[in-house]
Design a protein around this motif. Structure first.
Motif, short mmCIF file in Angstrom:
data_model
loop_
_atom_site.label_atom_id
_atom_site.label_comp_id
_atom_site.label_asym_id
_atom_site.label_seq_id
_atom_site.Cartn_x
_atom_site.Cartn_y
_atom_site.Cartn_z
N PHE A 1 0.80 -1.15 0.09
CA PHE A 1 0.09 -0.05 -0.02
C PHE A 1 0.87 1.24 -0.05
CE2 PHE A 1 -2.30 -3.37 1.99
CZ PHE A 1 -3.48 -3.31 1.44
N PRO A 2 1.17 1.87 -1.24
CA PRO A 2 2.13 3.16 -1.24
C PRO A 2 1.58 4.17 -0.73
CG PRO A 2 1.36 2.24 -3.49
CD PRO A 2 0.69 1.45 -2.53
N GLY A 3 2.08 5.13 -0.36
CA GLY A 3 1.61 6.57 0.08
C GLY A 3 2.77 7.59 0.05
N GLU B 1 -0.95 17.27 2.16
CA GLU B 1 -1.49 16.83 0.74
C GLU B 1 -0.80 15.61 0.65
OE1 GLU B 1 -0.35 19.84 -1.54
OE2 GLU B 1 1.79 19.69 -1.76
N GLY B 2 -1.61 14.65 -0.38
CA GLY B 2 -0.99 13.41 -0.80
C GLY B 2 -1.22 13.27 -2.16
N ARG B 3 -0.69 12.42 -2.78
CA ARG B 3 -0.72 12.12 -4.01
C ARG B 3 -1.70 10.73 -4.13
NH1 ARG B 3 4.64 13.16 -7.61
NH2 ARG B 3 3.03 13.44 -9.33
N SER C 1 8.24 -1.88 -8.37
CA SER C 1 7.87 -0.83 -9.50
C SER C 1 6.93 0.25 -8.59
CB SER C 1 7.22 -1.27 -10.76
OG SER C 1 8.02 -2.53 -11.23
N GLN C 2 7.37 1.48 -8.88
CA GLN C 2 6.47 2.41 -8.35
C GLN C 2 5.17 2.46 -9.04
OE1 GLN C 2 8.21 6.46 -7.29
NE2 GLN C 2 10.23 5.81 -7.80
N PRO C 3 4.18 2.92 -8.17
CA PRO C 3 2.78 3.00 -8.89
C PRO C 3 2.81 4.41 -9.69
CG PRO C 3 2.73 3.71 -6.81
CD PRO C 3 4.24 3.12 -6.93
N ASP C 4 1.53 4.10 -10.46
CA ASP C 4 1.21 5.62 -11.20
C ASP C 4 0.54 6.77 -10.27
OD1 ASP C 4 1.90 4.46 -13.59
OD2 ASP C 4 -0.15 3.66 -14.02
#
Length: 728
Positions: free
Chosen positions: A360-362, A404-406, A431-434
Motif C-alpha cells: 500500500f504505497p503513499g 497533501e497526498g498523491r 515498481s512505483q505505482p502511477d
C-alpha cells in the motif's frame, strides 16, 4: 586551566568542574585588584586573606543545583513538589546521546516505542508525551498520525533537557498527564574565543562532524556569538537504509545594559533518509507460525524516502531589577516540512512460497508552522514578616498543519501497489505505482492563549506552600477530506498546589495536586472528535540533596485519574483510517526513584527506577509500555591515571504485550519479554585539549522488539562509535 584576565570573568569552559567550594576566580580577582599596590610597596607586608564561596554555576556533571522546571521559579530540585529529571550536557556527551530519541530513551521513567525506521513515540506513566517546550515556551503538541522527525533532532545545540513527570498544566496549559519536556538552548556564554571540533566514526559507515565556536563580537565581550554546526552520513543495520543530516545553530547574546540581555538566534536542521520503512515486517506466516526475520531485513522498497526540514527563529529578553525581581520574555517562529514517499506492507506470507503480502504505497507532504510568545516576571515579596516569591505571566501559541497526498481525490485512496511476489526473496525491488497529482488531504490549526501565576509562600521555617493556576483559552480547527470542517474550543482553569516540608538540611517531603485537560484530534467511528481528556494528578514523596546540591535524589508515589482517553478501536476499510473510542476510568498509579550527581570528585552517576500499573474500565491500559524500568549510568575518572575516564551502565525494562492483534487465525496476543541493554564508554585525554571517546551500545547484542502491534520492528543491534574532540 587558563588564568582569566583582569577585569573579565572566566568563560564557562574554564570554570572549575564540580568541587563544592571554589576559590580560584576570587583569588585571581583579588590579585588583580592588589597588583597596583604591590607594585608601589614591594617591601610592604601583606596579610593573607583566604576567601571561600559556594559555586554559582548550576551545571554540575550529571545534575543541576537549580532549575525553573515546573514553576518558572529558580529552585533547587528538592524544593519542587514534582519529580524532575534533567539530562545535562555532560551526560549527553558521556553517553554520546546525539538525538532527542537517544536522550529521552535514557531518562528515568520514559519509554520509547519505535514505530518504524524513523517514527518514534515517547511515553511516561502509561501516557503518550506530546507536550514540548523550547526555553520554557509551550510551543508544540504533536499529532501522533503525522511525524516531522522530532526524535531525530540533534542535541548538540541544547544545554540541557528538563523532564517534569506527571501533569504540568501550570506551565503547558493544554497537555498530556504523562510528562512534559523542555529543551533549553545553549547561549554564547564566553567573553573569550572558545569552542571545540569533533569527528565521529562508527558502525554502519557512520561519519559525523560537529563544530561549536563562541566568540566575542566586541572588545568588552558584551556582545557575543555562538555557532554550532554539524553533518552526518550513515547507513544502518537495515538493508538499503541510509541517512544524511546537517544542522546549523547560531545565537547572539548582547548585554544591552548591566542588567539587560537580549538574545536572537536561528536553528536549522535537515534530514534525508533513503529506503525508510513505513511500518514493519509480518509477525506471522499464513499458517499461524511466528516469523523470525534477521534484524537487517527491511520491508522498505528501494524507491522510498523520508525528508524533514526544520527552521526556528527565536529571540529572548532578560532584565534584572534592583529589587531582585526579573523579567523574561521569549518569542519563536518555527516552520517544519515533511515529505515521505513510502510503502506499507500488509499480509501474512506463505512459509514456502512467500505469497500473500500486499503493498500500500503513499506519498504525503506536510507543513507545520508554530508561532509562540511567553513573558513572565518573578521576584520576592514580604508578607507577615516572611519572605515569599511570586511569578506571573502569559503566553500565546498558534500552530497550523497542512497536508497533501498523491492519491485519487474521487475515491480518496492511494494508488494500488499490488503484491510483493515471493516475500521470502524480498530485496526491495518494486515498481512505483502511477502516482496521481498532489491534492489537499487534511489541515488543522490550534490556538492557545494563557495567563498564569504561582506563589511560593513560606508558611514557617520548615514549611513552604506553592499555589498557582493557569487560565487557558484553547481553540482548534480541522479539515479532512471526506469528514468536513470541524471547530473545537475549550476554556479551562488548571490549578496547581504543592506543599514542601524541610525535614532537615538534606531531606524534604512533598505533596502536590494538579488538574489537566487535553483536547484530542482522534475521531470516533462516526467521524466526530472525542471529548477532551480530563482528570486529576496526585503525587507525594521525599527528596534529598547532598554536598551542597552535587547529588540529588527523589522518591515519589503518584496517582493519575483520567477520563475520555482515546484508544484505537478499529480501522475503517475506506481510506484505512483508525477510529478511536474514549476510555473511561483510566488510572495510572505507581512510584519512581532517582539519584544523580557527583558522588565523589571522580565519580558521576545516575540511577533511576520506575513502576506503575494502568487500568481502564475494561482492564489493563497501555499494555504496550513497560510497567517497570531501571536505568544506571556512571563515569569514573581514574585517579591514578587522570587522563582516563571509564564508565557504562544498563537499561532494563519489564515485558510488554498487545492484545487482540489481527493474525491469520484471528486476534492474538503478542509479547516481548523483559530485556537489558548494556552500554560502555571510555575517554582518554591525550592533552588538556585533545581527547578520544569510544561508546559501545547494546554490548551483548540483545535481539528484541521495539514495536509489535500488528507488525514487528527490531531494536538496534550492538554498535560502536569513536569520537575525537579538540577543544580550544
Amino acid at each position: 586551566m587558563k588564568k582569566p584576565s583582569c577585569g573579565r570573568r572566566a568563560p564557562v569552559s574554564q570554570r572549575p568542574r564540580r568541587t563544592g567550594r571554589h576559590v580560584l576566580t576570587i583569588v585571581t580577582t583579588g590579585a588583580c585588584l592588589m597588583s597596583p599596590v604591590m607594585a608601589q610597596a614591594d617591601d610592604a607586608t601583606i596579610d593573607t586573606l583566604t576567601v571561600t564561596a559556594t559555586s554559582l554555576y548550576d551545571n554540575i556533571g550529571y545534575t543541576r543545583r537549580t532549575t525553573g522546571a515546573g514553576t518558572r521559579m529558580n529552585l533547587a530540585p528538592k524544593e519542587i513538589p514534582q519529580t524532575v529529571s534533567i539530562m545535562t550536557e555532560q551526560r549527553l556527551k558521556d553517553q554520546n546521546l546525539e538525538t532527542i530519541e537517544d536522550a529521552l530513551m535514557n531518562t528515568t521513567g520514559i519509554s520509547v516505542r519505535r514505530i518504524d525506521s524513523d517514527r518514534v513515540q515517547f511515553f511516561a506513566r502509561g501516557f503518550n508525551i506530546n507536550s514540548y517546550q523550547y526555553d520554557g515556551i509551550p510551543t508544540l503538541n504533536t499529532d501522533g498520525r503525522w511525524y516531522f522527525g522530532e526524535g531525530a533532532l540533534n542535541t548538540a545545540i541544547y544545554d540541557r533537557i528538563e523532564v517534569v513527570r506527571g501533569a504540568n498544566g501550570l506551565m503547558t496549559g493544554a497537555g498530556n498527564p504523562g510528562a512534559s519536556v523542555n529543551f533549553v538552548r545553549k547561549h554564547a556564554d564566553s567573553r573569550e574565543l572558545t569552542g571545540s571540533v569533533s569527528g565521529t566514526l562508527g558502525s554502519w559507515d557512520k561519519q559525523r562532524g560537529v563544530v561549536d565556536v563562541t566568540t566575542p563580537l566586541t572588545e568588552s565581550g558584551d556582545v557575543r556569538a555562538r555557532f554550532i554546526g554539524g553533518y552526518e552520513d550513515r547507513d544502518s543495520y537495515l538493508d538499503r537504509y541510509g541517512s544524511r543530516k546537517n544542522f546549523g545553530y547560531g545565537i547572539i547574546d548582547a548585554d544591552v545594559t548591566e542588567n539587560t540581555t537580549v538574545s536572537v538566534g536561528y536553528d536549522y536542521q535537515n534530514t534525508h533518509n533513503s529506503s525508510p520503512t513505513w511500518g514493519g515486517f509480518p509477525l506471522w506466516y499464513s499458517d499461524g507460525g511466528r516469523t523470525d526475520y534477521t534484524r537487517s531485513f527491511s520491508p522498505a522498497p528501494d524507491w522510498s524516502r523520508y525528508e524533514f526540514e526544520s527552521e526556528k527563529v527565536f529571540a529572548g529578553l532578560e532584565h534584572h531589577f534592583a529589587n531582585n525581581w526579573q523579567l523574561r520574555g521569549n518569542v519563536t517562529h518555527e516552520k517544519t516540512n515533511m515529505d515521505g514517499k513510502l510503502a506499507y506492507l500488509s499480509g501474512f506470507p506463505d512459509r514456502t512460497t512467500g505469497q500473500g503480502v500486499s503493498v500500500f504505497p503513499g506519498w504525503n507532504r506536510g507543513e507545520r508552522k508554530v508561532d509562540s510568545v511567553d513573558a513572565y516576571a518573578n521576584g520576592p515579596f514580604e508578607l507577615m514578616g516572611r519572605q515569599h516569591e511570586l511569578v506571573f505571566g502569559g503566553s500565546y501559541s498558534k500552530q497550523s498543519n497542512d497536508y497533501e497526498g498523491r492519491y485519487d481525490p474521487v475515491t480518496n485512496t492511494y494508488p494500488s501497489g499490488g503484491d510483493t511476489g515471493n516475500f521470502n526473496d524480498w530485496n526491495g525491488s518494486l515498481s512505483q505505482p502511477d502516482w496521481a497529482g498532489f491534492a489537499p488531504s487534511e489541515s488543522a490549526s490550534t490556538q492557545q492563549k494563557s495567563v498564569y501565576t504561582a506563589a511560593r509562600l513560606s508558611l514557617a521555617d520548615p514549611v513552604t506552600l506553592i499555589v498557582g493556576a493557569r487560565y487557558t483559552d484553547w481553540t482548534g480547527r480541522s479539515w479532512a477530506n471526506g469528514t468536513g470542517n470541524d471547530r473545537q474550543s475549550q476554556s479551562e482553569v488548571t490549578p496547581y498546589g504543592g506543599l514542601i516540608y524541610d525535614i532537615n538540611d538534606t531531606w524534604s517531603a512533598f505533596a502536590s495536586y494538579t488538574e489537566i485537560f487535553q483536547p484530542q484530534d482522534y475521531l470516533d467511528f462516526g467521524g466526530s472528535y472525542l471529548e477532551p481528556i480530563v482528570g486529576k494528578n496526585y503525587e507525594t514523596g521525599v527528596k534529598a540533596a547532598w554536598y551542597d546540591g552535587l547529588v540529588n535524589a527523589s522518591f515519589s508515589v503518584f496517582r493519575i485519574e483520567q477520563d475520555n482517553v482515546g484508544e484505537v478501536a478499529g480501522q475503517l476499510l475506506s481510506g484505512g483510517r483508525n477510529y478511536y473510542s474514549a476510555a473511561q476510568g483510566v488510572v495510572s498509579k505507581g512510584f519512581d526513584a532517582e539519584v544523580t550527581g557527583a558522588v565523589t570528585d571522580n565519580l558521576d552517576m545516575t540511577a533511576g527506577f520506575t513502576h506503575y500499573t494502568a487500568t481502564d474500565d475494561e482492564g489493563a491500559f497501555s499494555t504496550g509500555q513497560p510497567r517497570t524500568q531501571a536505568n544506571l549510568f556512571a563515569s569514573y575518572r581514574v585517579p591514578q591515571w587522570e587522563a582516563l575516564t571509564v564508565g557504562g551502565g544498563f537499561n532494563w525494562q519489564s515485558h510488554i504485550f498487545e492484545r487482540d492483534v489481527p493474525g491469520p487465525q484471528g486476534d492474538e496476543k503478542v509479547e516481548q519479554g523483559s530485556y537489558t541493554l548494556v552500554n560502555l564508554f571510555g575517554r582518554y585525554a591525550f592533552t588538556k585539549d585533545l581527547a578520544l571517546q569510544v561508546n559501545v551500545r547494546n554490548l551483548f547484542d540483545k535481539k528484541y522488539y521495539s514495536y509489535l502491534d500488528g507488525y514487528g520492528v527490531y531494536g538496534e543491534p550492538m554498535n560502536i562509535t569513536s569520537t575525537l574532540t579538540y577543544s580550544f
